[in-house]
Scaffold this motif. Structure first.
Motif, PDB file in Angstrom:
ATOM      1  N   GLN A 103      35.703 -18.353   5.003  1.00  0.00           N
ATOM      2  CA  GLN A 103      36.373 -17.779   3.835  1.00  0.00           C
ATOM      3  C   GLN A 103      36.080 -18.615   2.588  1.00  0.00           C
ATOM      4  OE1 GLN A 103      37.821 -14.682   4.343  1.00  0.00           O
ATOM      5  NE2 GLN A 103      36.894 -15.184   6.315  1.00  0.00           N
ATOM      6  N   MET A 104      36.060 -19.923   2.748  1.00  0.00           N
ATOM      7  CA  MET A 104      35.732 -20.817   1.632  1.00  0.00           C
ATOM      8  C   MET A 104      34.302 -20.590   1.153  1.00  0.00           C
ATOM      9  SD  MET A 104      37.511 -24.283   3.090  1.00  0.00           S
ATOM     10  CE  MET A 104      37.227 -25.310   1.639  1.00  0.00           C
ATOM     11  N   ASP A 105      33.388 -20.409   2.099  1.00  0.00           N
ATOM     12  CA  ASP A 105      31.981 -20.167   1.761  1.00  0.00           C
ATOM     13  C   ASP A 105      31.830 -18.849   0.998  1.00  0.00           C
ATOM     14  OD1 ASP A 105      29.230 -20.850   1.762  1.00  0.00           O
ATOM     15  OD2 ASP A 105      28.892 -19.695   3.585  1.00  0.00           O
ATOM     16  N   ILE A 106      32.571 -17.836   1.420  1.00  0.00           N
ATOM     17  CA  ILE A 106      32.526 -16.545   0.715  1.00  0.00           C
ATOM     18  C   ILE A 106      33.072 -16.701  -0.701  1.00  0.00           C
ATOM     19  CG2 ILE A 106      33.506 -14.216   0.642  1.00  0.00           C
ATOM     20  CD1 ILE A 106      33.430 -14.313   3.780  1.00  0.00           C
ATOM     21  N   ALA A 107      34.201 -17.393  -0.842  1.00  0.00           N
ATOM     22  CA  ALA A 107      34.791 -17.603  -2.173  1.00  0.00           C
ATOM     23  C   ALA A 107      33.831 -18.360  -3.082  1.00  0.00           C
ATOM     24  CB  ALA A 107      36.111 -18.365  -2.044  1.00  0.00           C
ATOM     25  N   GLY A 108      33.225 -19.413  -2.546  1.00  0.00           N
ATOM     26  CA  GLY A 108      32.252 -20.182  -3.330  1.00  0.00           C
ATOM     27  C   GLY A 108      31.052 -19.343  -3.711  1.00  0.00           C
ATOM     28  N   MET A 109      30.593 -18.508  -2.787  1.00  0.00           N
ATOM     29  CA  MET A 109      29.453 -17.629  -3.059  1.00  0.00           C
ATOM     30  C   MET A 109      29.767 -16.638  -4.171  1.00  0.00           C
ATOM     31  SD  MET A 109      28.219 -14.264  -2.433  1.00  0.00           S
ATOM     32  CE  MET A 109      29.416 -13.768  -1.241  1.00  0.00           C
ATOM     33  N   ILE A 110      30.971 -16.096  -4.170  1.00  0.00           N
ATOM     34  CA  ILE A 110      31.371 -15.164  -5.229  1.00  0.00           C
ATOM     35  C   ILE A 110      31.287 -15.852  -6.584  1.00  0.00           C
ATOM     36  CG2 ILE A 110      33.338 -13.910  -6.205  1.00  0.00           C
ATOM     37  CD1 ILE A 110      34.173 -13.324  -3.230  1.00  0.00           C
TER      38      ILE A 110
ATOM     39  N   ALA B 231      24.755 -26.874   1.084  1.00  0.00           N
ATOM     40  CA  ALA B 231      25.486 -28.045   1.579  1.00  0.00           C
ATOM     41  C   ALA B 231      26.984 -27.823   1.446  1.00  0.00           C
ATOM     42  CB  ALA B 231      25.089 -29.293   0.807  1.00  0.00           C
ATOM     43  N   ILE B 232      27.714 -28.446   2.373  1.00  0.00           N
ATOM     44  CA  ILE B 232      29.170 -28.502   2.314  1.00  0.00           C
ATOM     45  C   ILE B 232      29.542 -29.961   2.529  1.00  0.00           C
ATOM     46  CG2 ILE B 232      31.346 -27.735   3.326  1.00  0.00           C
ATOM     47  CD1 ILE B 232      29.781 -25.284   4.419  1.00  0.00           C
ATOM     48  N   ASN B 233      30.274 -30.525   1.581  1.00  0.00           N
ATOM     49  CA  ASN B 233      30.615 -31.949   1.627  1.00  0.00           C
ATOM     50  C   ASN B 233      32.126 -32.155   1.623  1.00  0.00           C
ATOM     51  OD1 ASN B 233      27.835 -32.627   1.267  1.00  0.00           O
ATOM     52  ND2 ASN B 233      28.087 -32.222  -0.907  1.00  0.00           N
ATOM     53  N   GLY B 234      32.577 -33.179   2.325  1.00  0.00           N
ATOM     54  CA  GLY B 234      33.942 -33.675   2.199  1.00  0.00           C
ATOM     55  C   GLY B 234      35.070 -32.754   2.605  1.00  0.00           C
TER      56      GLY B 234
ATOM     57  N   GLU C  26      40.226 -28.652   1.102  1.00  0.00           N
ATOM     58  CA  GLU C  26      39.272 -28.461   0.010  1.00  0.00           C
ATOM     59  C   GLU C  26      37.930 -28.980   0.473  1.00  0.00           C
ATOM     60  OE1 GLU C  26      39.198 -32.259  -2.965  1.00  0.00           O
ATOM     61  OE2 GLU C  26      40.815 -30.833  -3.290  1.00  0.00           O
ATOM     62  N   GLY C  27      36.902 -28.514  -0.180  1.00  0.00           N
ATOM     63  CA  GLY C  27      35.559 -28.975   0.134  1.00  0.00           C
ATOM     64  C   GLY C  27      34.642 -28.716  -1.035  1.00  0.00           C
ATOM     65  N   GLU C  28      33.601 -29.511  -1.107  1.00  0.00           N
ATOM     66  CA  GLU C  28      32.586 -29.328  -2.147  1.00  0.00           C
ATOM     67  C   GLU C  28      31.435 -28.541  -1.548  1.00  0.00           C
ATOM     68  OE1 GLU C  28      29.260 -32.065  -4.138  1.00  0.00           O
ATOM     69  OE2 GLU C  28      31.287 -32.807  -4.454  1.00  0.00           O
ATOM     70  N   PHE C  29      31.108 -27.436  -2.176  1.00  0.00           N
ATOM     71  CA  PHE C  29      30.025 -26.569  -1.731  1.00  0.00           C
ATOM     72  C   PHE C  29      28.905 -26.612  -2.758  1.00  0.00           C
ATOM     73  CE2 PHE C  29      33.483 -25.236   0.771  1.00  0.00           C
ATOM     74  CZ  PHE C  29      33.043 -24.437   1.809  1.00  0.00           C
ATOM     75  N   VAL C  30      27.683 -26.625  -2.267  1.00  0.00           N
ATOM     76  CA  VAL C  30      26.519 -26.591  -3.154  1.00  0.00           C
ATOM     77  C   VAL C  30      25.738 -25.329  -2.821  1.00  0.00           C
ATOM     78  CG1 VAL C  30      24.429 -27.761  -3.929  1.00  0.00           C
ATOM     79  CG2 VAL C  30      26.418 -29.121  -3.199  1.00  0.00           C
ATOM     80  N   PHE C  31      25.460 -24.554  -3.856  1.00  0.00           N
ATOM     81  CA  PHE C  31      24.694 -23.319  -3.731  1.00  0.00           C
ATOM     82  C   PHE C  31      23.420 -23.448  -4.549  1.00  0.00           C
ATOM     83  CE2 PHE C  31      29.092 -22.298  -3.061  1.00  0.00           C
ATOM     84  CZ  PHE C  31      29.073 -21.428  -1.989  1.00  0.00           C
ATOM     85  N   VAL C  32      22.394 -22.712  -4.156  1.00  0.00           N
ATOM     86  CA  VAL C  32      21.161 -22.664  -4.933  1.00  0.00           C
ATOM     87  C   VAL C  32      20.881 -21.195  -5.248  1.00  0.00           C
ATOM     88  CG1 VAL C  32      19.590 -22.574  -2.945  1.00  0.00           C
ATOM     89  CG2 VAL C  32      18.789 -23.506  -5.101  1.00  0.00           C
TER      90      VAL C  32
ATOM     91  N   SER D 178      20.885 -25.192  -9.015  1.00  0.00           N
ATOM     92  CA  SER D 178      22.005 -25.401  -8.097  1.00  0.00           C
ATOM     93  C   SER D 178      23.350 -25.379  -8.820  1.00  0.00           C
ATOM     94  CB  SER D 178      21.844 -26.735  -7.366  1.00  0.00           C
ATOM     95  OG  SER D 178      21.924 -27.805  -8.289  1.00  0.00           O
ATOM     96  N   ILE D 179      24.382 -25.128  -8.023  1.00  0.00           N
ATOM     97  CA  ILE D 179      25.748 -25.067  -8.533  1.00  0.00           C
ATOM     98  C   ILE D 179      26.649 -25.803  -7.544  1.00  0.00           C
ATOM     99  CG2 ILE D 179      27.657 -23.532  -9.193  1.00  0.00           C
ATOM    100  CD1 ILE D 179      25.382 -21.311  -9.357  1.00  0.00           C
ATOM    101  N   ARG D 180      27.415 -26.786  -8.043  1.00  0.00           N
ATOM    102  CA  ARG D 180      28.390 -27.506  -7.209  1.00  0.00           C
ATOM    103  C   ARG D 180      29.780 -26.970  -7.532  1.00  0.00           C
ATOM    104  NH1 ARG D 180      29.674 -32.850  -7.187  1.00  0.00           N
ATOM    105  NH2 ARG D 180      29.387 -32.993  -9.425  1.00  0.00           N
TER     106      ARG D 180
END
Length: 130
Positions: free
Chosen positions: A39-46, A60-63, A111-117, A89-91
């Motif tokens: 769910q977090m990955d989907i939210a970050g992707m949006i 990447a997913i950090n922390g 919480e987590g830090e997601f990196v998208f390209v 990229s977007i953090r």
């Protein structure tokens, strides 16, 4: 008088909200961490797709750290805060919050830090137009 905010609140914008269902539980009856991560990955992707004006991929997913279990029926809210936009990229920090079953007070789950390209139609990295 102190400037400290005593009421916990999410940072960022609401990107996704869903209900934790019984099919998403682990063997202990709590919501499975992998479901929450998706769910977090989907939210970050949006959020990243809006910033990049197009297709993105998670790189990447950090922390990540889970602070409290999520109960079945909880309304799961994912908030996104863009930390940095690079060439391609977007953090993003993604926070997950629920409301307490007992008093409806907001509770931070993780919480987590997601990196998208940003990627093009061929799946290759592309420049983000800013």
């Amino acid at each position: 008088m102190s400037d400290i905010d005593t009421a916990p609140a999410p940072h960022g914008d609401l990107a996704l909200q869903t209900v934790a269902m019984p099919k998403d539980t682990n063997a202990n009856g709590d919501i499975f961490g992998g479901w929450l991560l998706s769910q977090m990955d989907i939210a970050g992707m949006i959020t990243a797709s809006e910033v990049a004006s197009g297709r993105v991929a998670t790189v990447a997913i950090n922390g990540m750290a889970f602070l409290t279990p999520v109960h079945v029926g909880a309304v799961v809210s994912c908030y996104c805060d863009v930390l940095e936009v690079g060439r391609s990229s977007i953090r993003i920090i993604v926070e997950v919050w629920i409301n307490s079953q007992h008093d409806r007070e907001p509770i931070k789950v993780t919480e987590g830090e997601f990196v998208f390209v940003a990627i093009d139609i061929n799946g290759r990295t592309r420049t983000i137009q800013q």
